[in-house]
Motif scaffolding. Structure first.
Motif, PDB file in Angstrom:
ATOM      1  N   VAL A  68       0.826  -1.211   0.000  1.00  0.00           N
ATOM      2  CA  VAL A  68       0.000   0.000   0.000  1.00  0.00           C
ATOM      3  C   VAL A  68       0.856   1.256   0.000  1.00  0.00           C
ATOM      4  CG1 VAL A  68      -1.579   1.360   1.417  1.00  0.00           C
ATOM      5  CG2 VAL A  68      -2.024  -1.064   1.035  1.00  0.00           C
ATOM      6  N   LEU A  69       1.846   1.331   0.888  1.00  0.00           N
ATOM      7  CA  LEU A  69       2.646   2.542   1.019  1.00  0.00           C
ATOM      8  C   LEU A  69       3.492   2.805  -0.218  1.00  0.00           C
ATOM      9  CD1 LEU A  69       3.814   2.283   4.750  1.00  0.00           C
ATOM     10  CD2 LEU A  69       2.021   3.728   3.794  1.00  0.00           C
ATOM     11  N   SER A  70       4.107   1.769  -0.776  1.00  0.00           N
ATOM     12  CA  SER A  70       4.912   1.970  -1.982  1.00  0.00           C
ATOM     13  C   SER A  70       4.046   2.411  -3.152  1.00  0.00           C
ATOM     14  CB  SER A  70       5.667   0.683  -2.331  1.00  0.00           C
ATOM     15  OG  SER A  70       4.769  -0.397  -2.539  1.00  0.00           O
ATOM     16  N   SER A  71       2.830   1.869  -3.233  1.00  0.00           N
ATOM     17  CA  SER A  71       1.914   2.265  -4.303  1.00  0.00           C
ATOM     18  C   SER A  71       1.493   3.720  -4.158  1.00  0.00           C
ATOM     19  CB  SER A  71       0.685   1.350  -4.299  1.00  0.00           C
ATOM     20  OG  SER A  71      -0.245   1.740  -5.273  1.00  0.00           O
ATOM     21  N   ILE A  72       1.166   4.131  -2.927  1.00  0.00           N
ATOM     22  CA  ILE A  72       0.733   5.504  -2.687  1.00  0.00           C
ATOM     23  C   ILE A  72       1.869   6.496  -2.926  1.00  0.00           C
ATOM     24  CG2 ILE A  72       0.047   7.115  -0.867  1.00  0.00           C
ATOM     25  CD1 ILE A  72      -2.274   5.564  -1.896  1.00  0.00           C
ATOM     26  N   SER A  97      -4.802   3.450 -11.855  1.00  0.00           N
ATOM     27  CA  SER A  97      -5.667   2.281 -11.693  1.00  0.00           C
ATOM     28  C   SER A  97      -5.019   1.262 -10.761  1.00  0.00           C
ATOM     29  CB  SER A  97      -5.948   1.642 -13.055  1.00  0.00           C
ATOM     30  OG  SER A  97      -6.614   2.533 -13.911  1.00  0.00           O
ATOM     31  N   ALA A  98      -3.721   1.037 -10.948  1.00  0.00           N
ATOM     32  CA  ALA A  98      -3.014   0.068 -10.113  1.00  0.00           C
ATOM     33  C   ALA A  98      -3.010   0.494  -8.652  1.00  0.00           C
ATOM     34  CB  ALA A  98      -1.573  -0.088 -10.614  1.00  0.00           C
ATOM     35  N   ALA A  99      -2.877   1.796  -8.404  1.00  0.00           N
ATOM     36  CA  ALA A  99      -2.866   2.286  -7.026  1.00  0.00           C
ATOM     37  C   ALA A  99      -4.215   2.104  -6.350  1.00  0.00           C
ATOM     38  CB  ALA A  99      -2.469   3.758  -7.001  1.00  0.00           C
ATOM     39  N   ALA A 100      -5.288   2.092  -7.120  1.00  0.00           N
ATOM     40  CA  ALA A 100      -6.618   1.863  -6.545  1.00  0.00           C
ATOM     41  C   ALA A 100      -6.923   0.376  -6.408  1.00  0.00           C
ATOM     42  CB  ALA A 100      -7.680   2.531  -7.419  1.00  0.00           C
ATOM     43  N   ILE A 101      -6.425  -0.438  -7.339  1.00  0.00           N
ATOM     44  CA  ILE A 101      -6.728  -1.873  -7.352  1.00  0.00           C
ATOM     45  C   ILE A 101      -5.916  -2.631  -6.303  1.00  0.00           C
ATOM     46  CG2 ILE A 101      -6.554  -3.970  -8.744  1.00  0.00           C
ATOM     47  CD1 ILE A 101      -7.184  -2.222 -11.195  1.00  0.00           C
ATOM     48  N   SER A 102      -4.638  -2.307  -6.177  1.00  0.00           N
ATOM     49  CA  SER A 102      -3.741  -3.087  -5.313  1.00  0.00           C
ATOM     50  C   SER A 102      -4.207  -3.176  -3.862  1.00  0.00           C
ATOM     51  CB  SER A 102      -2.319  -2.513  -5.383  1.00  0.00           C
ATOM     52  OG  SER A 102      -1.778  -2.671  -6.670  1.00  0.00           O
ATOM     53  N   PRO A 103      -4.577  -2.060  -3.201  1.00  0.00           N
ATOM     54  CA  PRO A 103      -5.005  -2.192  -1.795  1.00  0.00           C
ATOM     55  C   PRO A 103      -6.232  -3.077  -1.628  1.00  0.00           C
ATOM     56  CG  PRO A 103      -4.541   0.098  -2.330  1.00  0.00           C
ATOM     57  CD  PRO A 103      -4.529  -0.649  -3.620  1.00  0.00           C
ATOM     58  N   LEU A 104      -7.213  -2.929  -2.530  1.00  0.00           N
ATOM     59  CA  LEU A 104      -8.420  -3.743  -2.428  1.00  0.00           C
ATOM     60  C   LEU A 104      -8.116  -5.200  -2.717  1.00  0.00           C
ATOM     61  CD1 LEU A 104     -11.415  -3.871  -1.920  1.00  0.00           C
ATOM     62  CD2 LEU A 104     -11.819  -3.226  -4.312  1.00  0.00           C
ATOM     63  N   MET A 105      -7.230  -5.451  -3.659  1.00  0.00           N
ATOM     64  CA  MET A 105      -6.824  -6.826  -3.961  1.00  0.00           C
ATOM     65  C   MET A 105      -6.184  -7.483  -2.740  1.00  0.00           C
ATOM     66  SD  MET A 105      -3.773  -8.688  -4.732  1.00  0.00           S
ATOM     67  CE  MET A 105      -2.615  -7.514  -5.418  1.00  0.00           C
ATOM     68  N   VAL A 106      -5.361  -6.720  -2.021  1.00  0.00           N
ATOM     69  CA  VAL A 106      -4.717  -7.238  -0.818  1.00  0.00           C
ATOM     70  C   VAL A 106      -5.768  -7.605   0.227  1.00  0.00           C
ATOM     71  CG1 VAL A 106      -3.218  -6.630   1.114  1.00  0.00           C
ATOM     72  CG2 VAL A 106      -2.568  -5.991  -1.211  1.00  0.00           C
ATOM     73  N   ALA A 107      -6.733  -6.715   0.444  1.00  0.00           N
ATOM     74  CA  ALA A 107      -7.771  -6.977   1.442  1.00  0.00           C
ATOM     75  C   ALA A 107      -8.589  -8.211   1.093  1.00  0.00           C
ATOM     76  CB  ALA A 107      -8.689  -5.756   1.561  1.00  0.00           C
ATOM     77  N   ILE A 108      -8.962  -8.350  -0.164  1.00  0.00           N
ATOM     78  CA  ILE A 108      -9.756  -9.497  -0.603  1.00  0.00           C
ATOM     79  C   ILE A 108      -8.968 -10.795  -0.437  1.00  0.00           C
ATOM     80  CG2 ILE A 108     -10.816 -10.598  -2.614  1.00  0.00           C
ATOM     81  CD1 ILE A 108     -11.481  -7.759  -3.616  1.00  0.00           C
ATOM     82  N   ALA A 109      -7.718 -10.788  -0.901  1.00  0.00           N
ATOM     83  CA  ALA A 109      -6.916 -12.014  -0.881  1.00  0.00           C
ATOM     84  C   ALA A 109      -6.578 -12.447   0.541  1.00  0.00           C
ATOM     85  CB  ALA A 109      -5.636 -11.807  -1.684  1.00  0.00           C
ATOM     86  N   LEU A 110      -6.201 -11.503   1.395  1.00  0.00           N
ATOM     87  CA  LEU A 110      -5.835 -11.873   2.763  1.00  0.00           C
ATOM     88  C   LEU A 110      -7.038 -12.404   3.536  1.00  0.00           C
ATOM     89  CD1 LEU A 110      -3.338  -9.073   3.868  1.00  0.00           C
ATOM     90  CD2 LEU A 110      -2.864 -11.313   2.876  1.00  0.00           C
ATOM     91  N   THR A 111      -8.187 -11.767   3.357  1.00  0.00           N
ATOM     92  CA  THR A 111      -9.392 -12.239   4.050  1.00  0.00           C
ATOM     93  C   THR A 111      -9.815 -13.610   3.548  1.00  0.00           C
ATOM     94  OG1 THR A 111     -10.140  -9.952   4.324  1.00  0.00           O
ATOM     95  CG2 THR A 111     -11.775 -11.682   4.621  1.00  0.00           C
ATOM     96  N   GLY A 112      -9.973 -13.729   2.241  1.00  0.00           N
ATOM     97  CA  GLY A 112     -10.362 -15.017   1.677  1.00  0.00           C
ATOM     98  C   GLY A 112      -9.337 -16.097   1.935  1.00  0.00           C
ATOM     99  N   GLY A 113      -8.044 -15.730   1.897  1.00  0.00           N
ATOM    100  CA  GLY A 113      -6.997 -16.707   2.138  1.00  0.00           C
ATOM    101  C   GLY A 113      -7.004 -17.232   3.558  1.00  0.00           C
ATOM    102  N   ALA A 160       1.907 -10.836  -2.440  1.00  0.00           N
ATOM    103  CA  ALA A 160       3.110 -10.028  -2.627  1.00  0.00           C
ATOM    104  C   ALA A 160       3.690 -10.208  -4.028  1.00  0.00           C
ATOM    105  CB  ALA A 160       4.156 -10.390  -1.573  1.00  0.00           C
ATOM    106  N   LEU A 161       3.669 -11.443  -4.537  1.00  0.00           N
ATOM    107  CA  LEU A 161       4.190 -11.714  -5.875  1.00  0.00           C
ATOM    108  C   LEU A 161       3.355 -11.001  -6.936  1.00  0.00           C
ATOM    109  CD1 LEU A 161       6.236 -13.269  -7.590  1.00  0.00           C
ATOM    110  CD2 LEU A 161       4.634 -15.190  -7.627  1.00  0.00           C
ATOM    111  N   ILE A 162       2.028 -11.034  -6.787  1.00  0.00           N
ATOM    112  CA  ILE A 162       1.157 -10.335  -7.732  1.00  0.00           C
ATOM    113  C   ILE A 162       1.416  -8.837  -7.689  1.00  0.00           C
ATOM    114  CG2 ILE A 162      -1.243  -9.755  -8.264  1.00  0.00           C
ATOM    115  CD1 ILE A 162      -2.043 -12.514  -7.314  1.00  0.00           C
ATOM    116  N   ALA A 163       1.601  -8.294  -6.482  1.00  0.00           N
ATOM    117  CA  ALA A 163       1.842  -6.858  -6.349  1.00  0.00           C
ATOM    118  C   ALA A 163       3.166  -6.453  -6.989  1.00  0.00           C
ATOM    119  CB  ALA A 163       1.821  -6.457  -4.879  1.00  0.00           C
ATOM    120  N   VAL A 164       4.203  -7.258  -6.793  1.00  0.00           N
ATOM    121  CA  VAL A 164       5.506  -6.942  -7.376  1.00  0.00           C
ATOM    122  C   VAL A 164       5.433  -6.965  -8.897  1.00  0.00           C
ATOM    123  CG1 VAL A 164       7.881  -7.732  -7.624  1.00  0.00           C
ATOM    124  CG2 VAL A 164       6.799  -7.743  -5.384  1.00  0.00           C
ATOM    125  N   LEU A 165       4.698  -7.931  -9.440  1.00  0.00           N
ATOM    126  CA  LEU A 165       4.540  -8.038 -10.898  1.00  0.00           C
ATOM    127  C   LEU A 165       3.334  -7.249 -11.394  1.00  0.00           C
ATOM    128  CD1 LEU A 165       5.302 -11.847 -11.373  1.00  0.00           C
ATOM    129  CD2 LEU A 165       6.839  -9.909 -11.747  1.00  0.00           C
TER     130      LEU A 165
END
Length: 446
Positions: free
Chosen positions: A69-73, A278-294, A235-240
């Motif tokens: 999140v912080l690196s994206s922002i 777009s990536a800065a808006a998508i990445s934080p929500l993707m993290v929240a979804i993946a961590l919760t579901g995971g 983390a891998l998805i975010a880096v790529l």
């Protein structure tokens, strides 16, 4: 230089308010993790073991979320002011001073934000932890603290991640010729450079090691290790991200025919054109979804393993305090970051909406564009998060030798729905407000 920093912070207040808000939340969440560690060092026996286990789970989830999140922002913050930095050089500001000014701005805002978050957290530490651990009677004699050293580590960590995230943008702002920066489109192409590839290789190596350690291991080892599988995939998805995010967004949005809706067509191309935003808006929500579901998927898989091995789940459940500790901070950070990203970039969308109105679009079409943009962000985040959940589920299920693989679709859908509501509020409300402005004045404003 001090006057330049101050005036620029005021001029681009919308951008820096978003950066400050995310830094504040990062400091707030980080203070809770630091407090658990700091407090556990003052106790022995069962209390220390309990607090140390809770702090480790919280630290893993919070750290991964904070870095993404912080690196994206920070990268977005610098990118949004690229034209301003070019204008500085045109009026005589040396390129070296441009770079140092960008770093100084990030340092000041992030330090103030994270320090404010830490101070805010200190005032609510004990009530919050007492509420979280209410089911554990021994917590009544624990006094949660946050030493000055621990608080300093939190602030330093947030500042370091923000500066590293914006360093490449700051270097680019100081090296690129101003005339080139002014002639380039606002949407700079996202690229995967050598540093990202090295980082991706390191994350992939950690993922492979963690996954390999699951196979043939005892149940307790799988229990302790499986929790990090999905976060590593995230983390891998975010880096790529520069490769993955545009491809996913382009792939699923292309399934909707162009003739279906003019507003959809405009929103799709707008989101595709501004890939960094777009990536800065998508990445934080993707993290929240993946961590919760995971987390819920991993818990369901472990429960299923107990049932298949013993015929009984042995009272297996996911404790509420574990959910709050591991997901509370990341969800809060992701939600604020997603909303802040949309708020920070609303000025660019105002120009796009004004152009659409000048070309003959109606107010209804412009509002629909804002709605579709939020849908595109939330849907892309959901698909990426789902990929991480499924990937982590397959690895854990294979290690447990399960005959079936239960996935927590509901938790992922709930977070995605909540993220969509938040994004709709962050896009539609400013859009409606911008429709009151003069089109000519909006297009003339720099």
């Amino acid at each position: 230089m001090i006057r330049l920093i101050a005036r620029e912070l005021i001029h681009n207040a919308r951008i820096w308010v978003g950066t400050f808000a995310v830094s504040l939340v990062a400091g707030f969440v980080g203070a809770f993790a630091a407090s658990l560690i700091d407090t556990s060092l003052r106790y022995d026996g069962e209390v220390r073991q309990f607090l140390a286990g809770g702090s480790m789970a919280m630290l893993i989830f919070t750290s991964i979320t904070a870095v993404i999140v912080l690196s994206s922002i920070s990268n977005l913050t610098v990118a949004l002011q690229r034209r301003s930095y070019a204008l500085w050089q045109l009026v005589g500001v040396p390129p070296s001073r441009v770079g140092s000014t960008v770093v100084a701005q990030l340092l000041i805002v992030t330090a103030l934000g994270s320090a404010s978050g830490v101070l805010l957290a200190r005032s609510v530490l004990n009530p919050s932890f007492t509420l979280i651990f209410s089911s554990w009677s021994a917590i009544t004699r624990v006094n949660f603290t946050l030493s000055l050293i621990a608080a300093s580590y939190v602030v330093a960590g947030v500042v370091a991640v923000m500066l590293l995230g914006g360093l490449r943008g700051a270097r680019r702002a100081s090296r690129i010729a101003p005339i080139v920066a002014l002639r380039e489109p606002d949407a700079v192409a996202m690229k995967v450079r050598w540093f990202r590839m090295l980082l991706a290789a390191a994350v992939l190596g950690g993922l492979c090691w963690a996954a390999a350690s699951l196979y043939g291991a005892e149940f307790t080892v799988i229990l302790n290790t499986s929790i990090v599988i999905t976060p590593l995939i995230v983390a891998l998805i975010a880096v790529l991200g520069p490769l993955v995010l545009p491809a996913v967004q382009r792939a699923w949005t292309s399934l909707v025919p162009r003739r279906a809706s003019a507003s959809w067509f405009l929103a799709r191309h707008s989101a595709g054109y501004r890939l960094s935003q777009s990536a800065a808006a998508i990445s934080p929500l993707m993290v929240a979804i993946a961590l919760t579901g995971g987390l819920y998927t991993t818990s369901a898989l472990l429960r299923q393993s107990l049932i298949e091995r013993t015929g009984d789940d042995q009272g297996w459940s996911l404790p509420l305090e574990t959910v709050v500790l591991t997901l509370g901070g990341p969800l809060l950070m992701s939600a604020v970051a997603a909303a802040a990203t949309v708020y920070m970039t609303s000025h660019a969308r105002e120009h796009e909406f004004a152009l659409a109105l000048a070309a003959g679009a109606t107010h209804r079409t412009v509002i629909a564009m804002a709605v579709w943009e939020a849908v595109i962000y939330a849907s892309s985040a959901f698909l990426l998060g789902l990929a991480a959940i499924v990937g982590g589920g397959i690895i854990v299920a294979t290690a447990l030798e399960l005959r079936s693989m239960p996935l927590s679709w509901a938790s992922a859908a709930i977070i995605a729905g909540g993220g969509l509501v938040l994004l709709l509020a962050a896009t539609v409300v400013p859009t409606i407000a911008s429709l009151r402005h003069s089109v000519a004045r909006t297009l003339a404003a720099e």
